[in-house]
Each structure stands twice: as C-alpha cells, then as structure tokens.
Design an enzyme around this catalytic site. Structure first.
Site, short mmCIF file in Angstrom:
data_model
loop_
_atom_site.label_atom_id
_atom_site.label_comp_id
_atom_site.label_asym_id
_atom_site.label_seq_id
_atom_site.Cartn_x
_atom_site.Cartn_y
_atom_site.Cartn_z
N GLU A 200 37.18 16.26 11.14
CA GLU A 200 37.84 15.18 11.87
C GLU A 200 36.85 14.60 12.88
O GLU A 200 35.97 15.30 13.39
CB GLU A 200 39.09 15.69 12.60
N HIS A 201 37.00 13.33 13.17
CA HIS A 201 36.08 12.68 14.11
C HIS A 201 36.33 13.18 15.53
O HIS A 201 37.46 13.50 15.91
CB HIS A 201 36.28 11.16 14.07
N ALA A 202 35.26 13.25 16.30
CA ALA A 202 35.38 13.64 17.71
C ALA A 202 36.27 12.64 18.44
O ALA A 202 36.23 11.43 18.16
CB ALA A 202 33.99 13.69 18.35
N ASP B 10 31.59 12.93 11.58
CA ASP B 10 30.89 11.83 12.25
C ASP B 10 29.55 11.50 11.60
O ASP B 10 28.97 10.44 11.88
CB ASP B 10 30.67 12.16 13.73
#
Length: 532
Positions: A208-210, A219
């Site tokens: 999952e993206h930061a 990312d």
C-alpha cells in the site's frame, strides 16, 4: 480476520482493598506513531463488556502511543505494537509509591502490562510460501538451461521426432531483432507488483502507498515504469535515426502517442464507482503524467542527439555515427580476424582512426556528458523551477515551503494546507477536477483535495524519466561489454542514492526534502531511480 489490519485490546483493572472501578469512567487516548506530527490526545472509542473495557486499534502497521485514564486521571501510558487480528489484554495493577510510603503518605500509582490473549494472524506465511515456490521455479529453469547448453542438439532431435522441425522457422527466429532482456524482465516484475497493488495487495502494508512521507514497495512501481519509459525512448529514437527516419516524422509519432496517452487517461478517470460528474472529472492522472514526461524526454532526445550519417567500418561494412560515437568508449569489433580491432576518431571522418584504447569509467562518463549536456541543462532548469516554486511560492494561509499533509498533522495548525504549493497550484488551475481521495486522508483527516499526479510533481517526474534515458545511453554506449555496463550503472546507482540520502538526511519521513510520492519530491526521484 487476517488482513483486517485491526486489533482488539481489553482493559482488565485489578482491584485491591475492596476498591472497585466504574468501568464507564475509563477513557483511552491514543495516536498512531506513523501519523507524523499528530496530537496524542485522540480519544478512542471504548465499550464496556462484562468486567472489562474494550477498544479497537484500526491500524496495525505502526506502533501506538496509548494512554489509559480513569475519571480524568492518567493511570498509565505506553507505546505498544499491535499486530494484525490479535487480541490483547492490558492488566491495570495498583502499586504503592515507595517514595510516598517512606513519608507515611499513601499514594496509589498504576502500572499496565499487556499480554496476548489471541495470537495475531501469521500474515507472513503466504509470503514465505511464495518465495519457496519461486526458488523452486528458478532452480528448475537453471536445470533446463544447463541441459540446453550441454545438449544443444536436444531440441532439434525432439522436434524432429514430433515432426515439428522446420529449419526455416529457426532461421526466422534468429533474424528477429534482439531485445534488451533486462528491460523486459524489469517490466514484468513491475507489472506483477502493480497487479498486487491495484487489487488490494492482500492488505499487506508494504503493498500500500505511504500515507504521506515515507516509502513502501507499492511506491516504487510508478517511478519504475517511468524509468523504463526513459530507457525505451533511447532505444526507440536511436533505432529510428539509424534507419534514417526523418526527425519530423519521429516527432509526429511522439506527439500522437502523447495525445493518445492523455486522452486514454482522461477516459479512465471516468471509471469510478457510481459514475462521475463532469464538474468533478479528474484531469491529471497516471497516463497523463507518463504521456507528458515521455513527450518532453523524447523531444530532448530528438533535438539534441545528432542525426546519424553512414560511414564504413574497417571491415567494409556499413555503420553509423551512433556506433562510431559510442565506440569512443571501447573497441569496435569486426568479424574479420585479419583486421585488428580499431575505433574511429572523434572527428567522425572516414578513414581517420586511432589504435584501440580500452574502455574506462572516465571515458564513458565523458562521452555521456559531451553528447547529452543540453539535456542535462534542461533537467537542471526543471529541478530549479520545482525547488523555487515549492519552497518560495507564497500560499495563502499556509507557511511558505510547507511540505506536509495538512489535516491533524502538526496539531492541526495547517489544516487546509495539504501539499503546500503543489496542492495550491492544482486547486487554483484545475479547481474540483483533481483527485478527491488522497492517501493522506484516512490518517490525517484531511478535507482538502490533493492530486498525486499534479502539475508541480510532473516537473520532477521528467527527471525520473530522464534517469532512464541516461541508463539507456549507458547501455547503448557499452553494449559490447556487460561488465562495463554493470559498472557504469553501479556508479549512477551510487550517485542517485547519495543525493537521495543527503536530501532526506537518510530518513524515510524527514530531512530537508522528505521522500514523498504524493509530491514526487526530488529525494523520492533519486531513491526510486537508484533502485531502478
């Protein structure tokens, strides 16, 4: 269940000397340590269940700073790590303050101890299983390659027995243009990770993206693709120039492809659940950014790489200035054993040659800078423009040079300043036609829209693509020597890594220029390009 990224905590107060607690007076405040600059007085919802107090941890990716109070008085405060789907018991025990007891004054203090009631899910098991299967597959491939190498005629014999052997087909396969296998492999890896990320990633935090500053595996995917775009630009443009395709024709193809990517990206932005209102149709997007950066770097490659003209090599074969130029860095090999290895001089004039000089790291770097310096100037201008706007542009109601997520970060002081100058420019030019659900919204409770593919970040995204262009030039220049290619790429890797570490002060969440995908910060460009 597994992948829920939630945990349950149960407060069990222990009584002594007949004292009892009114469980409804217990309050719990907590803050996710991953929420940078957030207040620690965020009240968590509690429920009284029989003789205990339950509360829910809604994000197990980071540690939590938890404070338990009773009737307004703090009992204990700890930083705990809660794991996915675990159930934890927090025992609140009364102890006597020894200092107060020495002064004949009774004072009760409380200590909290956390233990596992239900073990968290083993979410690493599928990952380990995947790697075991991957290693087994690689071993099998290596065995098949060894068999193919030791028994080169085995394929032909098998196909002949099956009645499927056709020498003409094999010749056609050999005639096909060789592809850059490392680029194809890299593309396959990136696509595989992208599929996992786009379909939830099994709720693994690294897929999952930061939320804002920081970096996860997810990312890397987008900048990796953009890096590959840069490599492909070099291979494509050089191939067309070698075939004497007019630069105007190449430019026309590049422009048409850019427009196609932009329009397809705009069309895909309509594919949201429940449909989309035209008044809120998102204009920026992933394909739009790829199209823009591809166009800019392609134009630079077309304009500043000299048109190829044919000369003859020492074997009497036709070659191009491209081959001549890049062979300044090493030997020009021929198939004729009677002709010594030579290379053509920098003058690019037929018949003028010098003895072979082995390739050195200094020579490839010098050649790279000599032939691409106008492109580097454009990249410096793009970077300086991004830095000046980001850190010097006054944004109404926000600190100049603000790089935070806004919302509850920094105590809510800059609540409506999400993205600083980058967000301000997008909202000013696009209005409501930008992304409405940024990754920072759940954690930082932001209400201001922010587009991760906005205008300002596209300037530094061009630099990401150009790092791929540089790598592409290195591959073409040193294509006859795998060792030299790896060495040159290693130098570029080290340089980009050092720049990224300096800008971020070797921190995932801090530094002068934090690593941030939403802003496509320069430290993010350097670190992701380093990995590519």
């Amino acid at each position: 269940g597994p992948g829920a990224r939630q945990a349950t905590a149960i407060i069990c107060p222990e009584t002594s000397e007949g004292k009892s607690f009114n469980l409804s007076l217990f309050t719990v405040t907590g803050s996710n340590t991953g929420c940078q600059g957030c207040k620690k007085d965020n009240k968590l919802e509690t429920n009284v269940v029989y003789d205990s107090v339950h509360f829910l941890i809604d994000d197990t990716n980071s540690k939590w700073d938890v404070t338990i109070s009773y009737d307004g008085e703090e009992m204990c405060s700890h930083i705990w790590k809660f794991d996915d789907s675990g159930v934890y018991t927090i025992a609140v025990k009364q102890t006597e303050d020894k200092v107060a007891a020495a002064a004949n004054s009774k004072k009760i203090i409380y200590q909290c101890y956390m233990t596992n009631t239900v073990e968290p899910s083993d979410y690493w098991r599928p990952i380990w299983l995947f790697f075991v299967l991957l290693v087994a597959l690689l071993v099998l491939i290596m065995i098949l390659m060894i068999i193919k190498k030791r028994y080169p005629m085995l394929k032909e014999e098998i196909l002949k027995k099956l009645g499927r052997w056709n020498p003409e087909d094999e010749k056609e396969k050999e005639k096909k243009a060789a592809r850059l296998q490392s680029l194809d492999t890299f593309r396959g890896l990136a696509i595989t990770i992208m599929i996992f990320v786009n379909f939830g990633g099994g709720k693994y935090w690294f897929l999952e993206h930061a939320a804002w500053n920081g970096l996860s595996l997810a990312d890397f995917v987008f900048p990796w693709f953009m890096f590959m775009v840069g490599c492909s630009i070099v291979l494509s443009v050089q191939s067309q120039l070698k075939r004497n395709v007019a630069k105007t024709v190449i430019l026309k193809k590049v422009t048409v492809r850019f427009l196609k990517l932009f329009l397809i990206g705009l069309f895909l932005n309509t594919g949201v659940p429940g449909g989309v209102e035209l008044t809120k149709l998102r204009i920026p997007g992933v394909l739009q950014r790829i199209g823009f950066t591809y166009f800019v770097c392609s134009v630079l490659e077309i304009l500043f790489i000299p048109r190829l003209t044919a000369v003859e090599n020492f074997a009497g074969e036709r070659m191009t200035v491209e081959d001549n130029e890049y062979n300044e860095c090493g030997k020009f090999l021929t198939d004729d054993p009677d002709i010594p290895d030579k290379k053509i001089s920098n003058s690019w004039k037929y018949g003028q040659n010098t003895e072979v000089q082995p390739a050195t790291r200094r020579s490839w770097l010098r050649s790279l800078l000599i032939h691409t310096w106008p492109q580097w100037i454009v990249m410096i201008i793009f970077t300086a423009l991004w830095a000046c706007i980001t850190f010097l542009l006054p944004v109404p109601g926000c600190p100049t040079g603000y790089l935070g997520p806004g919302g509850i970060a920094d105590g809510g002081r800059d609540y409506n300043c999400t993205g600083g100058a980058a967000g301000y420019i997008d909202r000013l030019l696009f209005g409501s036609h930008i992304y409405q659900h940024p990754t920072c919204k759940p954690m930082y409770k932001t209400t201001v829209a922010h587009d991760p593919e906005g205008i300002l970040g596209s300037l530094t995204a061009v630099v990401t693509v150009y790092t791929g262009v540089v790598a592409g030039h290195v591959v073409v220049m040193l294509k006859s020597s795998r060792g030299s290619t790896i060495g040159a790429l290693s130098v570029l890797t080290a340089v980009t890594l050092v720049i990224g570490l300096i800008l971020s002060k070797a921190s995932l969440t801090g530094g002068w220029v934090p690593i941030n995908k939403n802003l496509w910060s320069m430290s993010f460009v350097m670190v992701t390009s380093c990995s590519a």
